[in-house]
Design an enzyme around this catalytic site. Structure first.
Site, PDB file in Angstrom:
ATOM      1  N   ASP A 157     -11.544  -7.518  -0.521  1.00 27.29           N
ATOM      2  CA  ASP A 157     -11.687  -7.159  -1.926  1.00 27.29           C
ATOM      3  C   ASP A 157     -10.345  -6.604  -2.393  1.00 27.29           C
ATOM      4  O   ASP A 157     -10.013  -5.441  -2.152  1.00 27.29           O
ATOM      5  CB  ASP A 157     -12.802  -6.110  -2.083  1.00 27.29           C
ATOM      6  CG  ASP A 157     -13.002  -5.670  -3.527  1.00 27.29           C
ATOM      7  OD1 ASP A 157     -12.094  -5.900  -4.357  1.00 27.29           O
ATOM      8  OD2 ASP A 157     -14.051  -5.061  -3.827  1.00 27.29           O
ATOM      9  N   PHE A 172     -15.976   0.953  -2.521  1.00 26.79           N
ATOM     10  CA  PHE A 172     -16.333   0.761  -3.931  1.00 26.79           C
ATOM     11  C   PHE A 172     -16.090  -0.696  -4.274  1.00 26.79           C
ATOM     12  O   PHE A 172     -14.949  -1.163  -4.316  1.00 26.79           O
ATOM     13  CB  PHE A 172     -15.525   1.647  -4.875  1.00 26.79           C
ATOM     14  CG  PHE A 172     -15.970   1.464  -6.301  1.00 26.79           C
ATOM     15  CD1 PHE A 172     -17.095   2.107  -6.778  1.00 26.79           C
ATOM     16  CD2 PHE A 172     -15.286   0.611  -7.157  1.00 26.79           C
ATOM     17  CE1 PHE A 172     -17.535   1.914  -8.081  1.00 26.79           C
ATOM     18  CE2 PHE A 172     -15.718   0.408  -8.460  1.00 26.79           C
ATOM     19  CZ  PHE A 172     -16.850   1.063  -8.921  1.00 26.79           C
ATOM     20  N   LYS A 174      -9.654  -7.506 -12.251  1.00 25.73           N
ATOM     21  CA  LYS A 174      -8.821  -6.543 -12.963  1.00 25.73           C
ATOM     22  C   LYS A 174      -7.521  -7.135 -13.499  1.00 25.73           C
ATOM     23  O   LYS A 174      -7.500  -7.720 -14.557  1.00 25.73           O
ATOM     24  CB  LYS A 174      -8.583  -5.310 -12.092  1.00 25.73           C
ATOM     25  CG  LYS A 174      -9.872  -4.506 -11.843  1.00 25.73           C
ATOM     26  CD  LYS A 174      -9.597  -3.128 -11.330  1.00 25.73           C
ATOM     27  CE  LYS A 174     -10.885  -2.367 -11.004  1.00 25.73           C
ATOM     28  NZ  LYS A 174     -11.750  -2.102 -12.148  1.00 25.73           N
TER      29      LYS A 174
END
Length: 402
Positions: A226, A141, A255
């Site tokens: 990531d 994801f 984030k």
């Protein structure tokens, strides 16, 4: 419109249904606790998918944002501003990289990493035009842009959004041999999550990151980590790659970099990689804006103390020890690292959605993924007492379905 029912009704009628939220309407939040519009308090055990690692309304981050709001919020990158240098230097020092390319969202940062890897492949490695490929993982994801869903294996993310972007090779997560078999002369990078969050907090086998690093070095390709969900303290280290002492060629961050206040993302790499980008070849009006940089600078200062990393490690041991006690009592498996866990509920008892709704009724906010898995990722500021209380609510919830 003031009640939960009214607000949800209007939201459902007037917004696209691209999310399926739990039926709670949050009004305010402090630390690890949130309060809904009717005054009920809940313990937040999701933390905005790691966006709120440092808690809701962290005083240092809020103070930095408020101070910057009074001075300057946006210039575009047509001009320099006085927060930018500190952000790039600070994040560069935190990652151990020469250069930073700031963006806004995590998906933008991943797209940036893809572009940089391809350009590096053509200009540095010497791959023939239009032939570059990037190896990615099953169950990944990385976001929901059209390019990113082109290499997703999740039908909900991918189906009916084609035609798809070529140039990606999907291999089994956790298998270095699968990567090795997929590499050819046109491979420019391996893109992966050190821990797959959306897939259910999947931790790869010990040594995997080290082996990927060795393979990428040997083959002359970029290792791109990531760390949007796994980085910035969540796993008990600054980056999840740190657990194996591995340094990728490129970090993809987001984030928590925005402190739960504004969207801030970036990629970090050395000049021999990021130096391929020249003026006009990539950018964003809001990327690296003064407000984002001021907030990011506060986040970097917080991480430089090491306090949150240590706290996540210590509380993570408490969390996982308590969760393991539930295995065989309605829980099939528990995975994770630091203050981050994936809990597989016995599907014969209940779906993850049903468990999440019952947890909400008991005052704990968590979220399901992939059927019967519950993700737990509370803000790192959570107290040990509250953390154990949350797991007790999970235990009681599971027992109620038996």
């Amino acid at each position: 419109m003031s009640t939960t029912t009214d607000l949800i009704d209007v939201s459902e009628r007037r917004s696209a249904h691209n999310y399926h939220p739990l039926p709670v309407v949050i009004h305010e939040a402090h630390g690890a606790w949130v309060t809904d519009v009717e005054g009920k308090r809940y313990l937040d055990c999701l933390a905005g998918y790691s966006s709120l690692n440092f808690g809701h309304g962290n005083p240092k981050i809020i103070e930095a944002a408020q101070e910057q709001l009074k001075n300057l919020t946006l210039t575009s990158r047509a001009f320099y501003h006085d927060q930018f240098a500190a952000f790039c230097a600070g994040l560069g020092d935190l990652t151990g990289k020469d250069m930073i390319l700031p963006m806004n969202t995590g998906a933008e940062a991943v797209e940036t990493a893809i572009k940089v890897a391809r350009k590096w492949g053509y200009e540095v490695k010497g791959v023939q035009p239009e032939q570059a490929n990037i190896i990615v993982m099953e169950d990944n994801f990385h976001g929901r842009t059209t390019t990113i869903v082109s290499f997703s294996t999740d039908p909900a993310a991918r189906d009916d959004f084609g035609p798809y972007t070529p140039g990606f090779r999907i291999v089994k997560y956790g298998s270095v041999e699968a990567i090795r078999e997929a590499v050819d002369a046109n491979t420019v990078a391996v893109l992966f999550e050190p821990i797959q969050g959306e897939a259910g907090v999947l931790v790869p086998p010990d040594g995997y990151l080290t082996q990927v690093r060795e393979l990428c070095t040997g083959e002359g390709i970029l290792m791109i980590a990531d760390e949007i969900q796994s980085g910035l303290g969540r796993t008990g280290k600054t980056f999840a790659c740190d657990h194996e002492g591995v340094v990728p060629d490129m970090y993809v961050l987001g984030k928590a970099l925005g402190g739960g206040v504004v969207p801030v993302s970036a990629i970090a790499a050395n000049e021999d990689v990021l130096g391929v980008i020249k003026p006009g070849q990539h950018g964003s009006t809001f990327g690296g804006n003064p407000l984002a940089c001021a907030v990011g600078n506060a986040v970097i200062e917080i991480l430089n103390t090491g306090e949150y990393q240590s706290r996540a490690a210590e509380l993570g041991e408490v969390l996982h020890a308590r969760l393991r006690e539930l295995i065989g009592h309605g829980v099939i498996a528990v995975r994770g690292r630091g203050l981050w866990a994936g809990v597989d509920i016995d599907p014969s008892l209940a779906t993850g959605r049903a468990v999440s709704k019952e947890l909400m009724a008991r005052g704990v906010l968590a979220k399901d993924t992939h059927g019967s898995t519950i993700r737990l990722a509370p803000p790192i500021v959570i107290s040990e007492e509250d953390l154990l209380w949350a797991v007790d609510q999970l235990a009681d919830t599971i027992a109620s379905f038996r």
